[in-house]
Design a protein around this motif. Structure first.
Motif, mmCIF file in Angstrom:
data_model
loop_
_atom_site.group_PDB
_atom_site.id
_atom_site.type_symbol
_atom_site.label_atom_id
_atom_site.label_comp_id
_atom_site.label_asym_id
_atom_site.label_seq_id
_atom_site.Cartn_x
_atom_site.Cartn_y
_atom_site.Cartn_z
ATOM 1 N N CYS A 1 -9.967 -10.144 -4.257
ATOM 2 C CA CYS A 1 -11.027 -9.154 -4.117
ATOM 3 C C CYS A 1 -11.806 -9.112 -5.431
ATOM 4 N N VAL A 2 -13.091 -9.482 -5.400
ATOM 5 C CA VAL A 2 -13.873 -9.465 -6.641
ATOM 6 C C VAL A 2 -14.654 -8.162 -6.800
ATOM 7 N N GLU A 3 -14.983 -7.545 -5.670
ATOM 8 C CA GLU A 3 -15.551 -6.202 -5.683
ATOM 9 C C GLU A 3 -15.006 -5.523 -4.446
ATOM 10 N N GLU A 4 -15.337 -4.274 -4.239
ATOM 11 C CA GLU A 4 -14.694 -3.509 -3.167
ATOM 12 C C GLU A 4 -14.613 -4.256 -1.835
ATOM 13 N N ASP A 5 -15.720 -4.842 -1.387
ATOM 14 C CA ASP A 5 -15.684 -5.528 -0.089
ATOM 15 C C ASP A 5 -16.115 -6.988 -0.212
ATOM 16 N N SER A 6 -15.844 -7.572 -1.383
ATOM 17 C CA SER A 6 -16.200 -8.980 -1.620
ATOM 18 C C SER A 6 -14.942 -9.757 -1.968
ATOM 19 N N PHE B 1 5.685 -12.843 5.711
ATOM 20 C CA PHE B 1 5.103 -11.581 5.237
ATOM 21 C C PHE B 1 3.595 -11.755 5.082
ATOM 22 N N TYR B 2 2.874 -10.692 5.395
ATOM 23 C CA TYR B 2 1.420 -10.724 5.269
ATOM 24 C C TYR B 2 1.008 -9.606 4.323
ATOM 25 N N TYR B 3 0.226 -9.972 3.322
ATOM 26 C CA TYR B 3 -0.204 -8.999 2.327
ATOM 27 C C TYR B 3 -1.618 -8.552 2.687
ATOM 28 N N VAL B 4 -1.743 -7.266 2.995
ATOM 29 C CA VAL B 4 -2.988 -6.738 3.561
ATOM 30 C C VAL B 4 -3.656 -5.818 2.548
ATOM 31 N N HIS B 5 -4.901 -6.149 2.213
ATOM 32 C CA HIS B 5 -5.666 -5.329 1.276
ATOM 33 C C HIS B 5 -6.464 -4.277 2.038
ATOM 34 N N VAL B 6 -6.190 -3.021 1.736
ATOM 35 C CA VAL B 6 -6.926 -1.912 2.344
ATOM 36 C C VAL B 6 -7.835 -1.341 1.250
ATOM 37 N N VAL B 7 -9.151 -1.386 1.494
ATOM 38 C CA VAL B 7 -10.102 -0.909 0.484
ATOM 39 C C VAL B 7 -9.773 0.537 0.113
ATOM 40 N N GLY B 8 -9.631 0.771 -1.178
ATOM 41 C CA GLY B 8 -9.363 2.124 -1.663
ATOM 42 C C GLY B 8 -7.893 2.492 -1.713
ATOM 43 N N SER B 9 -7.039 1.691 -1.067
ATOM 44 C CA SER B 9 -5.608 2.036 -1.051
ATOM 45 C C SER B 9 -4.714 0.986 -1.692
ATOM 46 N N GLY B 10 -5.172 -0.276 -1.723
ATOM 47 C CA GLY B 10 -4.345 -1.310 -2.324
ATOM 48 C C GLY B 10 -3.770 -2.275 -1.308
#
Length: 292
Positions: A207-212, A12-21
């Motif tokens: 994720c420490v900030e939106e795109d960091s 399984f791969y856990y994918v972070h989508v900015v703004g969606s989770g």
């Protein structure tokens, strides 16, 4: 939808989508056919199967900027390497091996000496002197006194950073200050992963900030720098660059040759002896490596 793989575990791969989770995704069979394994740090395309359950499929991997083998991770913008200024004293040879490894991968390094609060100004000046020509950005912090944490956070902004360093240097304290609640929607990951069957240590991006993003990098204690030729090594010590071509012999490797500009620079203080001794050490190791 586009996102970034922050964890990969048991297929399984856990994918972070900015703004969606975070979405739990399976990789499509096409990757196996193409012998392409998704890595933590990959920028990917996903299709959503169930928005409520946050489930999807991994449908594409964007080209990688770089790739590390140990840990297996892609698209690292920079490395934050953390050593203690004292207690324990910095293991320079280990640190210099890491710097060579990152320079080979063309990954910029921020060199952070933590526990600044327990060392004197002359000791800090000595650390500055050793690494002033190393091509690294130098930062001195105290996790205990929360000193210069803002400076580190600013350097991480908008980047994916691998955090590395030996144990006992305050790396965990530093990471906790940088992301007090692993500032990502980790709850959804934890619930899915912590059903008891996955307890192994894996690479994971936070994720420490939106795109960091930062990634704690385990397994730092033994780094072997032996997968390239000894003649290449000098190019991974930026301090040597100003003296290139000034030695008596073309192709000088700055070890035993007479009238060597690099050795003269070491004698006159232009290159720090700590860095030069570590260079010699690694050179010997490369020279003596077994040929298979």
């Amino acid at each position: 939808m586009q996102g970034k793989i922050v964890k990969g575990i048991a297929g399984f791969y856990y994918v972070h989508v900015v703004g969606s989770g975070v979405y739990e995704c399976k990789a499509k069979g096409i990757f196996r056919k193409e012998k392409k394994k998704p890595l933590v740090g990959d920028d990917v395309e996903i299709e959503i199967l169930d928005e409520n359950e946050r489930e999807g499929n991994l449908t594409g991997i964007f080209p990688r900027r770089n790739e590390l083998v140990r840990p297996a991770v892609a698209n690292i913008d920079q490395a934050l390497v953390v050593f203690a200024a004292a207690k324990p004293s910095p293991h320079f040879n280990l640190l210099d091996r890491f710097l060579v490894m990152m320079r080979r991968k063309e990954i910029p390094v921020i060199l952070c000496f933590n526990k600044e609060d327990i060392v004197s100004e002359p000791e800090l000046a000595e650390l500055r002197a050793i690494y002033s020509g190393s091509g690294c950005r130098l930062v001195f912090t105290s996790a205990k006194e929360e000193k210069n944490i803002g400076e580190v956070r600013a350097l991480l902004r908008g980047k994916t950073t691998a955090v590395a360093g030996p144990s006992g240097v305050g790396k965990s304290s530093l990471i906790n200050l940088l992301q007090p609640e692993a500032n990502m929607e980790t709850g959804s990951i934890s619930r899915k992963i912590e059903r008891g069957k996955h307890t192994t240590r894996h690479s994971e991006l936070f994720c420490v900030e939106e795109d960091s993003y930062i990634m704690d990098t385990p397994g730092f204690s033994s780094l072997y720098v032996n997968d390239f030729e000894k003649e290449e090594l000098k190019y991974y010590f930026p301090e040597f660059a100003p003296y290139e071509g000034k030695c008596k012999f073309a192709g000088c490797v700055h070890i035993h040759e007479p009238e060597c500009a690099v050795k003269t620079a070491v004698d006159s203080g232009g290159i720090h002896t700590v860095r030069y001794e570590d260079y010699k050490d690694m050179y010997e190791e490369l020279k003596n490596k077994r040929r298979y």
